[in-house]
Scaffold this motif. Sequence first.
Motif, PDB file in Angstrom:
ATOM      1  N   GLY A  79       0.833  -1.205   0.000  1.00  0.00           N
ATOM      2  CA  GLY A  79       0.000   0.000   0.000  1.00  0.00           C
ATOM      3  C   GLY A  79       0.860   1.244   0.000  1.00  0.00           C
ATOM      4  N   VAL A  80       0.257   2.338  -0.476  1.00  0.00           N
ATOM      5  CA  VAL A  80       0.969   3.620  -0.509  1.00  0.00           C
ATOM      6  C   VAL A  80       0.009   4.699  -0.048  1.00  0.00           C
ATOM      7  CG1 VAL A  80       2.214   5.285  -1.945  1.00  0.00           C
ATOM      8  CG2 VAL A  80       2.337   2.856  -2.510  1.00  0.00           C
ATOM      9  N   ASN A  81       0.497   5.624   0.738  1.00  0.00           N
ATOM     10  CA  ASN A  81      -0.328   6.758   1.141  1.00  0.00           C
ATOM     11  C   ASN A  81       0.518   8.024   1.181  1.00  0.00           C
ATOM     12  OD1 ASN A  81      -3.331   6.601   2.268  1.00  0.00           O
ATOM     13  ND2 ASN A  81      -2.338   8.412   3.118  1.00  0.00           N
ATOM     14  N   ASP A  82      -0.117   9.118   0.768  1.00  0.00           N
ATOM     15  CA  ASP A  82       0.541  10.413   0.821  1.00  0.00           C
ATOM     16  C   ASP A  82       0.715  10.838   2.280  1.00  0.00           C
ATOM     17  OD1 ASP A  82       1.293  13.072   0.425  1.00  0.00           O
ATOM     18  OD2 ASP A  82      -0.787  13.713   0.170  1.00  0.00           O
ATOM     19  N   LEU A  83       1.817  11.505   2.573  1.00  0.00           N
ATOM     20  CA  LEU A  83       1.947  12.157   3.873  1.00  0.00           C
ATOM     21  C   LEU A  83       1.607  13.620   3.665  1.00  0.00           C
ATOM     22  CD1 LEU A  83       5.125  10.380   5.180  1.00  0.00           C
ATOM     23  CD2 LEU A  83       2.952  10.444   6.344  1.00  0.00           C
ATOM     24  N   GLY A  84       0.337  13.932   3.774  1.00  0.00           N
ATOM     25  CA  GLY A  84      -0.097  15.295   3.503  1.00  0.00           C
ATOM     26  C   GLY A  84      -0.643  15.918   4.760  1.00  0.00           C
ATOM     27  N   ALA A  85      -1.900  16.378   4.676  1.00  0.00           N
ATOM     28  CA  ALA A  85      -2.531  16.961   5.851  1.00  0.00           C
ATOM     29  C   ALA A  85      -2.506  15.938   6.983  1.00  0.00           C
ATOM     30  CB  ALA A  85      -3.959  17.353   5.517  1.00  0.00           C
ATOM     31  N   ALA A  86      -2.095  16.387   8.162  1.00  0.00           N
ATOM     32  CA  ALA A  86      -2.041  15.557   9.374  1.00  0.00           C
ATOM     33  C   ALA A  86      -0.931  14.504   9.299  1.00  0.00           C
ATOM     34  CB  ALA A  86      -3.382  14.921   9.685  1.00  0.00           C
ATOM     35  N   LEU A 107       2.023  11.931   9.448  1.00  0.00           N
ATOM     36  CA  LEU A 107       2.097  10.510   9.796  1.00  0.00           C
ATOM     37  C   LEU A 107       0.848  10.029  10.518  1.00  0.00           C
ATOM     38  CD1 LEU A 107       5.780  10.030  11.029  1.00  0.00           C
ATOM     39  CD2 LEU A 107       4.614   8.672   9.278  1.00  0.00           C
ATOM     40  N   THR A 108       0.257  10.908  11.323  1.00  0.00           N
ATOM     41  CA  THR A 108      -0.949  10.517  12.055  1.00  0.00           C
ATOM     42  C   THR A 108      -2.019  10.051  11.075  1.00  0.00           C
ATOM     43  OG1 THR A 108      -0.459  12.154  13.746  1.00  0.00           O
ATOM     44  CG2 THR A 108      -2.716  11.325  13.649  1.00  0.00           C
ATOM     45  N   SER A 109      -2.212  10.859  10.034  1.00  0.00           N
ATOM     46  CA  SER A 109      -3.240  10.535   9.057  1.00  0.00           C
ATOM     47  C   SER A 109      -2.859   9.308   8.237  1.00  0.00           C
ATOM     48  CB  SER A 109      -3.458  11.739   8.147  1.00  0.00           C
ATOM     49  OG  SER A 109      -4.227  11.377   7.039  1.00  0.00           O
ATOM     50  N   ALA A 110      -1.647   9.289   7.713  1.00  0.00           N
ATOM     51  CA  ALA A 110      -1.257   8.197   6.817  1.00  0.00           C
ATOM     52  C   ALA A 110      -1.278   6.854   7.552  1.00  0.00           C
ATOM     53  CB  ALA A 110       0.118   8.473   6.229  1.00  0.00           C
ATOM     54  N   CYS A 111      -0.784   6.830   8.793  1.00  0.00           N
ATOM     55  CA  CYS A 111      -0.749   5.567   9.547  1.00  0.00           C
ATOM     56  C   CYS A 111      -2.160   5.113   9.896  1.00  0.00           C
ATOM     57  CB  CYS A 111       0.070   5.718  10.833  1.00  0.00           C
ATOM     58  SG  CYS A 111       1.823   5.988  10.524  1.00  0.00           S
ATOM     59  N   SER A 112      -2.984   6.019  10.421  1.00  0.00           N
ATOM     60  CA  SER A 112      -4.313   5.587  10.855  1.00  0.00           C
ATOM     61  C   SER A 112      -5.206   5.265   9.665  1.00  0.00           C
ATOM     62  CB  SER A 112      -4.953   6.635  11.764  1.00  0.00           C
ATOM     63  OG  SER A 112      -5.130   7.847  11.077  1.00  0.00           O
ATOM     64  N   GLU A 133       6.543  16.390   0.399  1.00  0.00           N
ATOM     65  CA  GLU A 133       7.337  15.466  -0.430  1.00  0.00           C
ATOM     66  C   GLU A 133       7.749  14.202   0.300  1.00  0.00           C
ATOM     67  OE1 GLU A 133       8.654  18.942  -0.393  1.00  0.00           O
ATOM     68  OE2 GLU A 133       7.400  19.500  -2.087  1.00  0.00           O
ATOM     69  N   ARG A 134       6.826  13.666   1.089  1.00  0.00           N
ATOM     70  CA  ARG A 134       7.066  12.387   1.764  1.00  0.00           C
ATOM     71  C   ARG A 134       5.915  11.432   1.438  1.00  0.00           C
ATOM     72  NH1 ARG A 134       6.852  13.375   7.856  1.00  0.00           N
ATOM     73  NH2 ARG A 134       5.011  14.545   7.202  1.00  0.00           N
ATOM     74  N   MET A 135       6.193  10.142   1.503  1.00  0.00           N
ATOM     75  CA  MET A 135       5.143   9.136   1.316  1.00  0.00           C
ATOM     76  C   MET A 135       5.325   8.045   2.358  1.00  0.00           C
ATOM     77  SD  MET A 135       3.284   9.637  -1.556  1.00  0.00           S
ATOM     78  CE  MET A 135       3.181   8.821  -3.115  1.00  0.00           C
ATOM     79  N   LEU A 136       4.196   7.427   2.698  1.00  0.00           N
ATOM     80  CA  LEU A 136       4.238   6.244   3.550  1.00  0.00           C
ATOM     81  C   LEU A 136       4.011   5.039   2.637  1.00  0.00           C
ATOM     82  CD1 LEU A 136       4.244   5.630   6.721  1.00  0.00           C
ATOM     83  CD2 LEU A 136       1.835   5.096   6.376  1.00  0.00           C
ATOM     84  N   VAL A 137       4.926   4.077   2.679  1.00  0.00           N
ATOM     85  CA  VAL A 137       4.716   2.882   1.863  1.00  0.00           C
ATOM     86  C   VAL A 137       4.739   1.643   2.756  1.00  0.00           C
ATOM     87  CG1 VAL A 137       5.550   3.833  -0.311  1.00  0.00           C
ATOM     88  CG2 VAL A 137       7.167   2.768   1.212  1.00  0.00           C
ATOM     89  N   ILE A 138       3.831   0.741   2.458  1.00  0.00           N
ATOM     90  CA  ILE A 138       3.771  -0.519   3.183  1.00  0.00           C
ATOM     91  C   ILE A 138       4.379  -1.569   2.258  1.00  0.00           C
ATOM     92  CG2 ILE A 138       2.301  -2.092   4.505  1.00  0.00           C
ATOM     93  CD1 ILE A 138       2.017   0.924   5.301  1.00  0.00           C
ATOM     94  N   ILE A 139       5.414  -2.241   2.747  1.00  0.00           N
ATOM     95  CA  ILE A 139       6.224  -3.109   1.906  1.00  0.00           C
ATOM     96  C   ILE A 139       6.206  -4.530   2.439  1.00  0.00           C
ATOM     97  CG2 ILE A 139       8.646  -3.542   1.231  1.00  0.00           C
ATOM     98  CD1 ILE A 139       7.422  -1.165  -0.183  1.00  0.00           C
ATOM     99  N   LYS A 140       6.170  -5.484   1.523  1.00  0.00           N
ATOM    100  CA  LYS A 140       6.211  -6.892   1.942  1.00  0.00           C
ATOM    101  C   LYS A 140       7.463  -7.146   2.758  1.00  0.00           C
ATOM    102  CE  LYS A 140       3.513  -8.914  -1.739  1.00  0.00           C
ATOM    103  NZ  LYS A 140       3.612  -9.417  -3.108  1.00  0.00           N
ATOM    104  N   LYS A 141       7.256  -7.870   3.849  1.00  0.00           N
ATOM    105  CA  LYS A 141       8.351  -8.218   4.759  1.00  0.00           C
ATOM    106  C   LYS A 141       9.501  -8.861   3.980  1.00  0.00           C
ATOM    107  CE  LYS A 141       8.680 -10.959   8.976  1.00  0.00           C
ATOM    108  NZ  LYS A 141       7.917 -11.856   9.843  1.00  0.00           N
ATOM    109  N   GLY A 142      10.713  -8.403   4.221  1.00  0.00           N
ATOM    110  CA  GLY A 142      11.876  -8.996   3.557  1.00  0.00           C
ATOM    111  C   GLY A 142      12.354  -8.221   2.342  1.00  0.00           C
TER     112      GLY A 142
END
Lengths: 761, 237
Positions: free
Chosen positions: A274-281, A283-288, A324-333
Amino acid sequence: MNPSGRGGKKMGVWQVVNPRWEEVGLTEEEYKRIMEILGREPNDLELGMYGLMWSEHCSYKHSKLHLRLFPTEGECVLQGPGENAGVVDIGDGMAVAFRLESHNHPSAIEPYQGAATGIGGIVRDILTMGARPIALLDSLRFGKLDDERTRYLFGGVVSGISGYGNCLGLPTVGGEVYFDDCYRGNPLVNVMCIGLMEKGRIVKGRASGVGNAVMVVGAKTGRDGIHGASLLASREFDEKSEEMRPAVQVGDPFMEKLLVESCLELVETDWVVGVNDLGAAGLTSACSETAGRAGSGMEVDVALVPRREEGMTPYEVMLSESQERMLVIIKKGKEKEVEKTFSKWGLDSAVIGRVTGDGMLTILENGRQVASVPAASLSHQAPVYNRERRRPAYLDQITRLSVEDLPVPREAGEVLRRLLASPNLGSREWIWRQYDYMVRTNTVVYPGADAAVLRVKGTGKGLAVTTDGNSRYCYLDPRTGGAIAVAEAARNVVCTGAKPLAITNCLNFGNPERPEVLWQFREVIEGMSTAARALGTPVTGGNVSFYNETFGTAIYPTPVVGMLGLLKDISRRVTPGFKEVGDVIILLGETREELGGTEYLKVVHGIVGGRPPEMDLNLEVRVQKVCLEAMERGWVKSAHDVSDGGLAVALAECCFWAEPGAAGCEVTLETGIRPDAVLFGESQSRVILTVKEDDLSSLLAMARSMEVAAGVLGRVVDGRLSVGLVTTGGTGKKSTRRVLMDEPTQELYKIWRNALPEKMK
Amino acid sequence: MRFGVIVLPGSNCDVDCYHVVKEVLKEPVDYVWHQEDNLDRYDCIMIPGGFSYGDYLRVGAIAKFSPAVRAVEEFAARGKPVLGICNGFQILLEMGLLPGAMLHNESLEFRCEFVHLRVENNQTPFTKKYRKGQVIRVPIAHGEGNYYADEDTLARLEEGRQVVFRYSDPEGRLSPDSNPNGSVHHIAGICNEAGNILGMMPHPERCAEEILGSTDGRLVFESLRSWWEENGGVAGG
């Protein structure tokens, strides 16, 4: 933040200190609800996170119920509302992601950076879906240009868009701008981005798979933009607004360009969950949100987040809106491979945590727990309000307009000149020549036309894109205004030869806690929904911007519609300019005596009033159908929507955009209504077409068979715009032709082209 | 004829240059990553437009240190053609491969529009298929394209017929209105003394197809191929 909790603090005398919830922009009720969820008092970090996520900007708590009215399903829709952007199928295994978003309040405080970071945010929204961003459009609203601060804001916003978009290598291909006093203290900056991708490659903002890595990629995290969403975007403007300047983020388009290229390399792999923008709010927003959408939990350690500054607290890291940051969820390994991809582009990437199965968003600092709340309670369980709505009293007064009392101006040519000089109708070239609208060599119909057209390389297809929204209509009748916004956007797309596919939108309103504002909001949505259903263009997402008020005065209700259309064969595209002397000019649709809400009424009579033009959706659908069928048969040489400024302005535009040697028209209007209403009235569902003499009878027959009025206006000539009038009485008796205007095109063109530069000198 | 398009962090028109060679000229073309320092396999190198390294310091100032750009110097010394467009031109100036410098546009604004160019020298590998004095329609898109050089340099450029393109009006006249950025002597593009390095601010790759509104830029690429064939190259190879 007041760490001692609620109530007063003793300093010799009792001093009033704001309650905890007010510090983060929440109500007492909402605070109680947080206590129920947690079964205890939240600590400062947790409360800060709720403050952000339950702000109107992030939670849509006042709008959610009403947004459900939008039709969201359709054959072409691959992704509707709920993700970072909508996605539609365009065939050939390709899909288009698109979304419109506001950056109003930051731009009002710091126009350059506000507009620049607005682009950064919407581009990342498109990127998160796995799409390559290919074009931008901007819908802007400002006060009147005779005000110095307005000129500063307008100039700053245009440079911000230019500076960021050009550096990013994204063409800005269209948009719109209007000037009205109601936006003086609160300009609007709405930005739309569209992206292209393979149909099977849609990425979602989901954090699933226990043990998978949570990574932050791109720029480092700093202290900028803390509380941008909750305090800046979710409040009205007052004397304290200037103090909010530090809440505006600073953009770095070069970093964004690297982020775009590296993320697109990443989504080509199979490592991405998964990928999510780190925009308004931040890390709080992207993580939740990513955990909330997947129904999972997440544990992150703020100490692992790459920082720009030393000594940042967990609170600052979790709330920062650094760009200019993104949160990415990456397969373990696969973490090492991901790091390699980003370091190739010179970017940071860091594993900051893992996906968990407990549904909790747990924040650590060097392994020590500093917050733990149910992830979905932040992202998906914010309170939803159904507040009181009330029809505003001003409507009774303002919609009353007796046209009979208005004098008909004697010199129609003079009126046309005044209208063309109005910043609302003049050429926008001063703006768009500051944007690189050609980079990526896909732009086939340039800014200025009814809609921009982009080629889709390797397919023979084209995309038509436009933004639209007449807020004066919405002020006078929000339901009709909402419907017109959708219908006109569709008509614009149709005028290029494209079939309207789907819409995105940005709804800009005042304070929803005022019943009158919420009533307008609901009415606009009703109108837009009805039109979207009638035209078969589902809503794939959008954005709500409330609290657009200054000292308690709201802007006009301003919905902006972003419309996407598809040309199956781009070689069949149509443009608005006249093509050849002798071509027959036809008007599709009906001209009624409608002057309410028009630019003419405002500019010439100084009145904002009456009822906006009627919107007959059945007629609209038929008119668009006639247009598209005629284009498919190759009859149509040019097509232009009749909108603001009416028929006279639309004809003038057809002359301004004409091929060399065809810049004029000789037109005769046959009508029984007032000449000013014929020339400058803004009746809807009208399109100016030109055809060859040989195709005229076929076109008229087709229009008749579909019950669409089609009248021959005249012929294309060169050099002059000449309009005559023949009045038809009740008995059907016709008068002799009277010349209403006969103006050299070149002179009109100069006035029109200088409308903005004149004001910006 | 194998083309290499250098990709710097911040290059934007790399895709457009690649597209025009591959789809319009139909010759083989590769992207050349900025870390690459061997350009031996190429017959022509293009340095594309964009904002290399963000251009925050001075346009092209950082790009000149990248291995691929450094390798261009040696590549050009062997007489092979190098085409720098927009940011690519700015980089060639920073490297000293072409004389002069770029200032901000006189308007102080970024400007994107079609302009007219007069072909001043059709004896270069890039322009041999144009007529001398031919007026072509090509777009510009830049904020810093106001070419400047001192009088001596200008005299040398003019004397050596190194001015390849000048901004003009549609009739080929050098009226003040036809200079979109304030460049001295209306200069839009120049070459080195040997004639194998061309820097130009306008974008020929943006006007090489009918659908884009002008095909006037196409002859730059066709000239290159024709020149290469005349010098022993085999087309399509």
